[in-house]
Design an enzyme around this catalytic site. Structure first.
Site, mmCIF file in Angstrom:
data_model
loop_
_atom_site.group_PDB
_atom_site.id
_atom_site.type_symbol
_atom_site.label_atom_id
_atom_site.label_comp_id
_atom_site.label_asym_id
_atom_site.label_seq_id
_atom_site.Cartn_x
_atom_site.Cartn_y
_atom_site.Cartn_z
ATOM 1 N N CYS A 150 0.697 -1.569 0.118
ATOM 2 C CA CYS A 150 0.007 -0.040 -0.338
ATOM 3 C C CYS A 150 0.934 1.342 -0.690
ATOM 4 O O CYS A 150 0.727 2.237 -0.441
ATOM 5 C CB CYS A 150 -0.650 0.625 1.321
ATOM 6 S SG CYS A 150 -0.479 -0.994 2.843
ATOM 7 N N HIS A 243 -2.022 7.807 2.341
ATOM 8 C CA HIS A 243 -0.660 7.417 3.070
ATOM 9 C C HIS A 243 0.324 8.483 2.206
ATOM 10 O O HIS A 243 -0.033 8.874 0.762
ATOM 11 C CB HIS A 243 -0.263 5.679 2.921
ATOM 12 C CG HIS A 243 -0.447 3.845 3.149
ATOM 13 N ND1 HIS A 243 -1.140 4.983 4.719
ATOM 14 C CD2 HIS A 243 0.118 3.227 2.890
ATOM 15 C CE1 HIS A 243 -0.971 3.401 4.960
ATOM 16 N NE2 HIS A 243 -0.746 2.705 4.061
HETATM 17 N N1 LIG Z 1 -4.159 -3.171 5.114
HETATM 18 C C1 LIG Z 1 -3.703 -2.451 4.431
HETATM 19 O O1 LIG Z 1 -3.717 -1.153 4.031
HETATM 20 C C2 LIG Z 1 -4.031 -3.213 3.237
HETATM 21 C C3 LIG Z 1 -2.347 -2.762 2.150
HETATM 22 C C4 LIG Z 1 -1.965 -3.771 1.181
HETATM 23 C C5 LIG Z 1 -2.152 -5.189 1.705
HETATM 24 N N2 LIG Z 1 -2.845 -5.514 2.880
HETATM 25 C C6 LIG Z 1 -2.761 -7.132 2.851
HETATM 26 O O2 LIG Z 1 -3.493 -7.465 2.799
HETATM 27 C C7 LIG Z 1 -3.827 -8.571 3.905
HETATM 28 C C8 LIG Z 1 -4.682 -8.569 4.548
HETATM 29 O O3 LIG Z 1 -4.998 -7.212 5.469
HETATM 30 P P1 LIG Z 1 -5.771 -6.463 6.844
HETATM 31 O O4 LIG Z 1 -5.200 -5.683 6.594
HETATM 32 O O5 LIG Z 1 -6.919 -6.786 5.841
HETATM 33 O O6 LIG Z 1 -5.535 -7.756 7.645
HETATM 34 P P2 LIG Z 1 -6.818 -8.078 8.711
HETATM 35 O O7 LIG Z 1 -8.000 -7.243 8.793
HETATM 36 O O8 LIG Z 1 -6.289 -8.595 9.965
HETATM 37 O O9 LIG Z 1 -7.652 -9.993 8.232
HETATM 38 C C9 LIG Z 1 -6.463 -11.341 8.057
HETATM 39 C C10 LIG Z 1 -7.750 -11.879 7.179
HETATM 40 O O10 LIG Z 1 -7.296 -12.845 7.306
HETATM 41 C C11 LIG Z 1 -7.895 -14.216 7.428
HETATM 42 N N3 LIG Z 1 -7.676 -14.984 8.867
HETATM 43 C C12 LIG Z 1 -5.956 -15.038 9.219
HETATM 44 N N4 LIG Z 1 -6.141 -16.263 9.827
HETATM 45 C C13 LIG Z 1 -5.594 -16.757 8.880
HETATM 46 C C14 LIG Z 1 -6.231 -18.604 8.749
HETATM 47 N N5 LIG Z 1 -5.078 -19.241 9.430
HETATM 48 N N6 LIG Z 1 -7.160 -18.666 8.438
HETATM 49 C C15 LIG Z 1 -7.891 -18.200 6.650
HETATM 50 N N7 LIG Z 1 -7.383 -16.879 7.212
HETATM 51 C C16 LIG Z 1 -7.467 -16.291 7.825
HETATM 52 C C17 LIG Z 1 -8.445 -13.006 8.909
HETATM 53 O O11 LIG Z 1 -9.951 -13.522 9.267
HETATM 54 P P3 LIG Z 1 -10.644 -14.632 10.174
HETATM 55 O O12 LIG Z 1 -11.648 -13.011 10.962
HETATM 56 O O13 LIG Z 1 -10.948 -15.401 11.018
HETATM 57 O O14 LIG Z 1 -9.609 -14.410 11.314
HETATM 58 C C18 LIG Z 1 -9.097 -11.808 8.075
HETATM 59 O O15 LIG Z 1 -10.142 -12.190 7.146
HETATM 60 C C19 LIG Z 1 -2.591 -8.171 4.205
HETATM 61 O O16 LIG Z 1 -1.235 -10.237 3.889
HETATM 62 C C20 LIG Z 1 -2.188 -7.233 4.072
HETATM 63 O O17 LIG Z 1 -0.269 -7.217 4.613
HETATM 64 C C21 LIG Z 1 -3.068 -4.422 3.432
#
Ligand SMILES: NC(=O)c1ccc[n+]([C@@H]2O[C@H](COP(=O)([O-])OP(=O)(O)OC[C@H]3O[C@@H](n4cnc5c(N)ncnc54)[C@H](OP(=O)(O)O)[C@@H]3O)[C@@H](O)[C@H]2O)c1
Length: 349
Positions: A150, A243
């Site tokens: 991001c 950002h």
């Molecule tokens: N936030 C940003 O601005 C952003 C930007 C670019 C990229 N990203 C990337 O996008 C991804 C998601 O980020 P986020 O900020 O949305 O994270 P998040 O809010 O922590 O969400 C993580 C997701 O992964 C699932 N998960 C966790 N453990 C799991 C498992 N063992 N098996 C299957 N599903 C599982 C969670 O499900 P449960 O709810 O069931 O735990 C939830 O749906 C990450 O890799 C992050 O680095 C984020």
């Protein structure tokens, strides 16, 4: 037109709910499957998202009643968006690709793989030429494509037209990154209110490496890294979304400030593609002294445009400026949706 059925892996997270929000009413795609960890699986999406739905508006009623599934490749669709936590995204996305699914992923795990496109359709669409090689590796029609980190995306969007016209050789970037970039609940309030945290684990290497792959070429079945050096310092600030980045660049060829602004303002490589999520223009230059600002500018182009401003001569390198991008839209879910739209146009879905 009959819509293409899609699934969202990691549908309960910050990025996952952005997918649900942005895909509602999409002219080409329809969310038919939502998947997450075993903690959430087996329960309706609305029930699991009580207190966790943080984006504007209500959960779309059709998705609210979908039963959350585990992330195993037996979903009723051939295409998935992935917003999985990076601790699990790697093997889960591979399993889906092997089983013949196309996966458009936000996670870092496969971004730098030698046969996985790190796609920004405005910049490196030719990198999709690697997909046959990847399909051969999986032994299926499936494949993974990724979108950038991001903080890398705003930087790449601002650099791409400059690199093409003047050759960028050095970049120094300091990021001021929003809280939503850390997922939910993210940084504890007592660490970040009245504060700036000058560290985001693992972020600086991504901001230094990913643009080189994106701005580089594809030659003889190999990605060729762009010939420039980036030094990144990443900070977390008390902003919800958006950002902001302070960037200094060194150029190979002489240019005036007006040349740079003209180059940014003319940049619109997807203008004739008719992709529903492609902002036109993708780069906006603001001439005011105090822009871009996260709260005022992050929603430009429905969160898909990057906003540049404050171009000045740099006494160390050649020029310096600020760039802003919406981290959970252009930096995550919106980028993956735009990638999928591009794949669809190129008959790759
Ligand atoms: N936030 C940003 O601005 C952003 C930007 C670019 C990229 N990203 C990337 O996008 C991804 C998601 O980020 P986020 O900020 O949305 O994270 P998040 O809010 O922590 O969400 C993580 C997701 O992964 C699932 N998960 C966790 N453990 C799991 C498992 N063992 N098996 C299957 N599903 C599982 C969670 O499900 P449960 O709810 O069931 O735990 C939830 O749906 C990450 O890799 C992050 O680095 C984020």
């Amino acid at each position: 037109m009959e819509k293409i059925k899609v699934g969202v892996l990691g549908a309960t997270g910050m990025v996952g709910q952005r997918f649900i929000q942005l895909l509602e009413g999409h002219p080409w795609f329809e969310v038919v499957e939502v998947a997450a960890s075993e903690r959430s699986a087996g329960r309706p999406y609305a029930e699991v998202m009580q207190g966790r739905w943080k984006v504007q508006g209500e959960i779309p009623p059709r998705v609210a009643q979908l039963m959350i599934k585990e992330c195993t490749p037996n979903l009723d669709c051939r295409f998935c968006f992935s917003a999985l936590d990076s601790s699990v995204a790697g093997p889960v996305e591979e399993e889906f690709a092997q089983a013949g699914y196309a996966v458009s992923s936000n996670s870092r795990n496969h971004r730098m793989d030698p046969d996985v496109p790190l796609l920004v359709p405005e910049v490196n669409a030719e990198h999709l030429g690697i997909i046959p090689q990847q399909r051969a590796r999986w032994g299926s029609d499936g494949y993974i494509i990724t979108n950038p980190n991001c903080a890398a995306i705003g930087l790449v969007m601002a650099l791409a037209p400059l690199h093409k016209r003047f050759g960028v050789n050095k970049v120094i970037v300091t990021t001021l990154q929003a809280l939503s970039g850390a997922g939910y609940p993210g940084v504890p309030s007592m660490d970040v209110i009245d504060n700036v945290v000058p560290f985001i684990g693992g972020e600086e290497p991504k901001v230094e490496a990913e643009p080189l792959k994106i701005l580089g070429g594809l030659d003889g079945g190999k990605f060729i890294s762009a010939d420039l050096t980036i030094s990144a310092s990443c900070t977390r600030v008390h902003v919800l979304d958006g950002h902001l980045e302070s960037v200094s660049v060194g150029l190979n060829h002489k240019a005036s400030p007006d040349d740079l602004i003209e180059t940014w303002e003319e940049f619109d490589p997807l203008s004739n593609q008719e992709l529903p999520s492609a902002p036109s223009p993708p780069l906006i230059y603001r001439r005011e002294d105090d822009r871009p600002q996260p709260r005022r500018d992050r929603d430009e182009g429905k969160g898909m445009a990057c906003v540049v401003g404050r171009l000045r001569q740099c006494p160390v390198l050649d020029f310096k400026f600020f760039v802003l991008s919406h981290n959970t839209i252009r930096g995550a879910a919106g980028a993956a949706i735009l990638n999928a739209e591009y794949l669809y146009k190129k008959n790759l879905l």
